[in-house]
Design a protein around this motif. Structure first.
Motif, PDB file in Angstrom:
ATOM      1  N   GLN A  61       1.052  -1.025   0.048  1.00  0.00           N
ATOM      2  CA  GLN A  61       0.025   0.194  -0.046  1.00  0.00           C
ATOM      3  C   GLN A  61       0.761   1.422  -0.159  1.00  0.00           C
ATOM      4  O   GLN A  61       0.817   1.862  -0.851  1.00  0.00           O
ATOM      5  N   LEU A  62       1.987   1.052   1.081  1.00  0.00           N
ATOM      6  CA  LEU A  62       2.867   2.432   0.854  1.00  0.00           C
ATOM      7  C   LEU A  62       3.511   2.239   0.077  1.00  0.00           C
ATOM      8  O   LEU A  62       4.511   1.226   0.044  1.00  0.00           O
ATOM      9  N   ARG A  63       4.544   3.580  -0.395  1.00  0.00           N
ATOM     10  CA  ARG A  63       5.485   2.805  -1.151  1.00  0.00           C
ATOM     11  C   ARG A  63       6.558   4.287  -1.013  1.00  0.00           C
ATOM     12  O   ARG A  63       6.034   5.393  -0.427  1.00  0.00           O
ATOM     13  N   PRO A  64       7.912   3.866  -1.201  1.00  0.00           N
ATOM     14  CA  PRO A  64       9.036   4.991  -1.261  1.00  0.00           C
ATOM     15  C   PRO A  64       8.192   6.322  -2.041  1.00  0.00           C
ATOM     16  O   PRO A  64       8.038   6.497  -2.942  1.00  0.00           O
ATOM     17  N   HIS A  65       8.555   7.487  -1.249  1.00  0.00           N
ATOM     18  CA  HIS A  65       7.838   9.221  -1.154  1.00  0.00           C
ATOM     19  C   HIS A  65       6.804   9.352  -0.897  1.00  0.00           C
ATOM     20  O   HIS A  65       6.328  10.082  -1.339  1.00  0.00           O
ATOM     21  N   ASP A  66       6.304   8.477  -0.207  1.00  0.00           N
ATOM     22  CA  ASP A  66       4.586   8.447   0.394  1.00  0.00           C
ATOM     23  C   ASP A  66       4.493   9.267   1.320  1.00  0.00           C
ATOM     24  O   ASP A  66       6.151   9.068   2.323  1.00  0.00           O
ATOM     25  N   VAL A  67       4.510  10.766   1.718  1.00  0.00           N
ATOM     26  CA  VAL A  67       4.083  11.300   2.904  1.00  0.00           C
ATOM     27  C   VAL A  67       3.077  11.117   3.530  1.00  0.00           C
ATOM     28  O   VAL A  67       1.712  10.807   3.030  1.00  0.00           O
ATOM     29  N   VAL A  68       2.983  11.093   4.776  1.00  0.00           N
ATOM     30  CA  VAL A  68       2.029  10.637   5.623  1.00  0.00           C
ATOM     31  C   VAL A  68       1.838  10.756   7.046  1.00  0.00           C
ATOM     32  O   VAL A  68       3.091  11.329   7.446  1.00  0.00           O
ATOM     33  N   LEU A  69       0.733  10.507   8.259  1.00  0.00           N
ATOM     34  CA  LEU A  69       0.473  11.509   8.787  1.00  0.00           C
ATOM     35  C   LEU A  69       1.191  10.307  10.310  1.00  0.00           C
ATOM     36  O   LEU A  69       0.361   9.156  10.386  1.00  0.00           O
ATOM     37  N   ASN A  70       2.278  10.523  10.630  1.00  0.00           N
ATOM     38  CA  ASN A  70       2.540   9.496  11.983  1.00  0.00           C
ATOM     39  C   ASN A  70       1.245   9.724  13.066  1.00  0.00           C
ATOM     40  O   ASN A  70       2.360  10.795  13.808  1.00  0.00           O
ATOM     41  N   THR A  71       1.363   9.349  13.662  1.00  0.00           N
ATOM     42  CA  THR A  71      -0.557   9.477  14.676  1.00  0.00           C
ATOM     43  C   THR A  71       0.630   9.113  16.291  1.00  0.00           C
ATOM     44  O   THR A  71       0.877  10.485  17.180  1.00  0.00           O
ATOM     45  N   LYS A  72       1.412   8.897  16.349  1.00  0.00           N
ATOM     46  CA  LYS A  72       2.517   7.911  17.382  1.00  0.00           C
ATOM     47  C   LYS A  72       3.006   9.744  17.563  1.00  0.00           C
ATOM     48  O   LYS A  72       3.415   9.901  18.789  1.00  0.00           O
ATOM     49  N   THR A  73       4.332  10.582  16.436  1.00  0.00           N
ATOM     50  CA  THR A  73       4.339  11.485  16.920  1.00  0.00           C
ATOM     51  C   THR A  73       3.884  12.963  16.537  1.00  0.00           C
ATOM     52  O   THR A  73       4.500  13.873  16.516  1.00  0.00           O
ATOM     53  N   ASN A  74       2.840  12.932  15.945  1.00  0.00           N
ATOM     54  CA  ASN A  74       2.051  13.728  15.141  1.00  0.00           C
ATOM     55  C   ASN A  74       2.505  14.552  14.338  1.00  0.00           C
ATOM     56  O   ASN A  74       2.787  15.677  14.592  1.00  0.00           O
ATOM     57  N   LYS A  75       3.358  13.715  13.347  1.00  0.00           N
ATOM     58  CA  LYS A  75       4.705  14.630  12.487  1.00  0.00           C
ATOM     59  C   LYS A  75       3.890  13.847  10.886  1.00  0.00           C
ATOM     60  O   LYS A  75       3.646  12.911  11.029  1.00  0.00           O
ATOM     61  N   ILE A  76       4.389  15.157  10.177  1.00  0.00           N
ATOM     62  CA  ILE A  76       4.501  14.590   9.151  1.00  0.00           C
ATOM     63  C   ILE A  76       5.793  13.870   8.630  1.00  0.00           C
ATOM     64  O   ILE A  76       6.279  14.462   8.089  1.00  0.00           O
ATOM     65  N   VAL A  79       7.996   8.337   3.352  1.00  0.00           N
ATOM     66  CA  VAL A  79       7.990   7.339   3.547  1.00  0.00           C
ATOM     67  C   VAL A  79       9.125   6.434   2.740  1.00  0.00           C
ATOM     68  O   VAL A  79       9.311   6.852   1.625  1.00  0.00           O
ATOM     69  N   THR A  80      10.133   5.870   3.230  1.00  0.00           N
ATOM     70  CA  THR A  80      11.697   5.347   2.425  1.00  0.00           C
ATOM     71  C   THR A  80      11.688   3.406   2.360  1.00  0.00           C
ATOM     72  O   THR A  80      11.427   3.121   1.007  1.00  0.00           O
ATOM     73  N   GLY A  81      10.480   3.452   2.822  1.00  0.00           N
ATOM     74  CA  GLY A  81      10.307   1.659   2.609  1.00  0.00           C
ATOM     75  C   GLY A  81       9.442   1.099   3.701  1.00  0.00           C
ATOM     76  O   GLY A  81       8.773   1.246   4.078  1.00  0.00           O
ATOM     77  N   VAL A  82       8.963  -0.496   2.994  1.00  0.00           N
ATOM     78  CA  VAL A  82       8.356  -0.925   3.645  1.00  0.00           C
ATOM     79  C   VAL A  82       8.848  -2.426   4.432  1.00  0.00           C
ATOM     80  O   VAL A  82      10.015  -2.919   3.481  1.00  0.00           O
ATOM     81  N   GLN A  83       8.644  -2.372   5.128  1.00  0.00           N
ATOM     82  CA  GLN A  83       9.551  -3.779   5.794  1.00  0.00           C
ATOM     83  C   GLN A  83       8.446  -5.189   6.568  1.00  0.00           C
ATOM     84  O   GLN A  83       7.513  -4.921   6.461  1.00  0.00           O
ATOM     85  N   ASN A  84       8.987  -5.985   6.879  1.00  0.00           N
ATOM     86  CA  ASN A  84       8.304  -7.245   7.532  1.00  0.00           C
ATOM     87  C   ASN A  84       7.031  -7.889   6.738  1.00  0.00           C
ATOM     88  O   ASN A  84       5.770  -7.560   6.885  1.00  0.00           O
ATOM     89  N   SER A  85       6.686  -7.606   5.539  1.00  0.00           N
ATOM     90  CA  SER A  85       6.124  -8.297   5.024  1.00  0.00           C
ATOM     91  C   SER A  85       4.897  -7.315   4.768  1.00  0.00           C
ATOM     92  O   SER A  85       3.566  -7.266   5.225  1.00  0.00           O
ATOM     93  N   GLY A  86       5.136  -5.612   4.610  1.00  0.00           N
ATOM     94  CA  GLY A  86       4.367  -4.440   4.682  1.00  0.00           C
ATOM     95  C   GLY A  86       3.168  -4.505   5.957  1.00  0.00           C
ATOM     96  O   GLY A  86       3.114  -3.246   6.372  1.00  0.00           O
ATOM     97  N   THR A  93      13.703   9.475   8.205  1.00  0.00           N
ATOM     98  CA  THR A  93      14.413   9.565   9.419  1.00  0.00           C
ATOM     99  C   THR A  93      15.128   8.794  10.080  1.00  0.00           C
ATOM    100  O   THR A  93      16.134   9.248  11.306  1.00  0.00           O
ATOM    101  N   GLY A  94      14.768   7.383   9.097  1.00  0.00           N
ATOM    102  CA  GLY A  94      15.665   6.713   9.965  1.00  0.00           C
ATOM    103  C   GLY A  94      14.354   5.147  10.839  1.00  0.00           C
ATOM    104  O   GLY A  94      15.230   4.691  11.406  1.00  0.00           O
ATOM    105  N   LYS A  95      13.623   5.642  11.203  1.00  0.00           N
ATOM    106  CA  LYS A  95      12.551   5.191  12.182  1.00  0.00           C
ATOM    107  C   LYS A  95      11.985   4.909  11.594  1.00  0.00           C
ATOM    108  O   LYS A  95      11.847   5.160  10.754  1.00  0.00           O
ATOM    109  N   THR A  96      11.054   3.774  12.211  1.00  0.00           N
ATOM    110  CA  THR A  96      10.487   3.147  11.774  1.00  0.00           C
ATOM    111  C   THR A  96       8.631   2.522  12.898  1.00  0.00           C
ATOM    112  O   THR A  96       9.331   3.152  13.663  1.00  0.00           O
ATOM    113  N   CYS A  97       8.247   2.469  12.728  1.00  0.00           N
ATOM    114  CA  CYS A  97       7.052   2.317  13.199  1.00  0.00           C
ATOM    115  C   CYS A  97       5.670   1.267  12.964  1.00  0.00           C
ATOM    116  O   CYS A  97       5.369   0.980  11.330  1.00  0.00           O
TER     117      CYS A  97
END
Length: 119
Positions: A61-76, A79-86, A93-97
């Motif tokens: 669903q999400l691919r590199p260069h998609d811009v999303v709102l992270n509710t955990k940090t409340n920041k936009i 996305v650079t990639g998807v891991q663990n079967s999506g 920034t290097g963080k994962t969620c």
């Protein structure tokens, strides 16, 4: 990239080693210009592997260069990639969620799109 090209493999008659077809080609790529390269096709002995095109038909669903709102940090974030079967998203920034913590998608592949709620 959803499509990859794998070149055919040939035995080089000069040294007996396996080489891709691109190395043993005529070198002429543009028909509009006269390019005088040495023709190395004569050194192709036997074909070892047939060339093929691989098309990846699945994507997440999400691919590199998609811009999303992270509710955990409340920041936009971007996305650079998807891991663990999506199930996990990696941000620029290097963080994962977890993908469940992302609420809305703002831009799809860097292009402006409408805000889509609840992925």
């Amino acid at each position: 990239m959803l499509q990859k090209f794998y070149d055919a493999k040939y035995i080089d008659s000069r040294d007996g080693k396996q080489k891709p077809g691109k190395e043993l080609s005529s070198g002429r790529t543009k028909r509009s210009r006269e390019l005088n390269y040495t023709n190395l096709r004569q050194f192709r002995k036997t074909k070892v592997k047939k060339g093929r095109v691989s098309i990846r038909r699945n994507h997440y669903q999400l691919r590199p260069h998609d811009v999303v709102l992270n509710t955990k940090t409340n920041k936009i974030e971007t996305v650079t990639g998807v891991q663990n079967s999506g199930t996990v998203i990696k941000f620029q920034t290097g963080k994962t969620c977890s993908i469940k913590t992302v609420v809305s998608l703002y831009h799809v592949n860097g292009m402006l799109e409408k805000k889509i709620e609840a992925i």
